[in-house]
Scaffold this active site. Structure first.
Site, PDB file in Angstrom:
ATOM      1  N   GLU A 137      36.682  13.411  99.413  1.00 22.26           N
ATOM      2  CA  GLU A 137      35.882  13.791  98.243  1.00 22.26           C
ATOM      3  C   GLU A 137      36.072  15.271  97.927  1.00 22.26           C
ATOM      4  OE1 GLU A 137      35.170  11.522  96.494  1.00 22.26           O
ATOM      5  OE2 GLU A 137      33.144  10.767  96.737  1.00 22.26           O
ATOM      6  N   THR A 190      35.163  14.381  88.218  1.00 27.98           N
ATOM      7  CA  THR A 190      33.908  14.821  88.846  1.00 27.98           C
ATOM      8  C   THR A 190      33.867  16.339  89.015  1.00 27.98           C
ATOM      9  OG1 THR A 190      33.696  12.717  89.965  1.00 27.98           O
ATOM     10  CG2 THR A 190      32.434  14.522  90.893  1.00 27.98           C
TER      11      THR A 190
END
Ligand code: HSE
Length: 318
Positions: A137, A190
């Site tokens: 991530e 994101t």
């Protein structure tokens, strides 16, 4: 260290897509859904290190270089703590649109660490696997947030009780809780959607936000749908992202008018979710949500899903 206890040569794992934040639970709460998700096959090879030999379903958008790929980075983090003499090869199959707000990068990272752990004879706990997956991530979005990787690995609805060290709580939820999900055909990174968030929040918003999070936790713990109802409202974070998503206000208003418990942005978007009290309600609501895009000649994908309780799973090992 080398894995002598496992004779396996190849393991394939599946990790589901996720809805992170649920409005108010920014970086704290997420859930796994049924249907979309990524499959990763991890194979022992003689060449040392991590090699990504193939990625399917990404329209050649994702890097094969392991240090730049979320699955590759998760595998490297795993092998840093569990060194082996030879190496592993990854084959990744994506089964969800990229940058869609459904936890695509986390599903690849989670499937990778789940498969690797089985291949090596399960040396690590789930918390440790989440440590490795969140490195994926970090490379994908610049933040090692856990609210996609935790539900993708563990299934259900998860609350990130602590980040360092990782502590995750699985929340109970009503059996008939169902989600309507629509995905407009735009991409939102994101990392970019995090950059636009304010670094400071006014005190009155902090109080309102804290109350919403606390009430959401209470709502799940007490399986109290009425209490849950108002908590999907995010008073400060999501509001900065709504401008990135066409027809946001209209679609959310429609879902709520049709009886959704709550609705908002899935992760950093552009997918939108509506939490519903039954499968039937979710099926009705998803059509209404999608219709707004369709009548404006905008492509949109949609589906409904219960909460996926299982999370990541091994689908093949030899
Ligand atoms: N909590 C993360 C964010 C989830 O909203 O940035 C991203 O999927």
């Amino acid at each position: 260290m080398d894995s002598t206890c496992s004779q396996l040569t190849e393991v394939t794992a599946f990790a589901p897509a996720t809805i992170a934040n649920l409005g108010t639970g920014f970086d704290l709460i997420g859930l796994a859904i049924e249907g979309p998700g990524d499959t990763v096959c991890v194979r022992r090879v003689d060449t040392p290190g991590v090699l990504i030999s193939k990625i399917e379903g990404d329209k050649q958008a994702l890097p094969l270089h392991p240090e730049k790929n979320t699955a590759g980075v998760a595998a490297l983090a795993f092998l840093k703590e569990y060194p082996i003499e030879k190496g592993v090869q990854l084959e990744i199959k994506k089964n969800m649109p990229l940058c869609s707000g459904l936890g695509s990068s986390s599903a690849s990272a989670v499937a990778t660490v789940k498969a690797l752990n089985t291949l090596m004879g399960n040396p690590f706990s789930n918390e440790k696997l989440l440590e490795f997956a969140r490195e994926g991530e970090r490379i994908a979005s610049g933040a090692a947030h856990l609210d996609n990787v935790a539900p993708s690995l563990l299934g259900g609805i998860t609350y990130i009780e602590n980040e360092y060290p990782i502590r995750i709580q699985s929340l109970p939820f009503p059996d008939d809780l169902y989600f309507a999900v629509i995905t407009p055909s735009i991409e939102i990174h994101t990392g970019e959607a995090r950059k636009i968030l304010p670094k400071e929040v006014p005190l009155n918003k902090v109080i309102e936000h804290s109350r919403n999070v606390a009430n959401m936790l209470l709502g799940f713990l007490q399986k109290d749908l009425e209490k849950l109802k108002s908590t999907f409202v995010d008073c400060y974070i999501q509001t900065h992202r709504t401008r990135l998503i066409p027809f946001y206000d209209e679609v959310i208003k429609q879902a709520l008018c049709e009886g959704a418990l709550g609705a908002g942005i899935s992760g950093s978007g552009p997918s939108l979710f509506a939490a519903c009290i039954s499968e039937k309600k979710a099926k009705d609501i998803v059509l209404k949500m999608a219709h707004t895009f369709q009548e404006n000649q905008q492509e949109v994908r949609y589906f409904t899903s219960p909460v996926n309780s299982q999370g990541a799973m091994i689908i093949k090992s030899t």
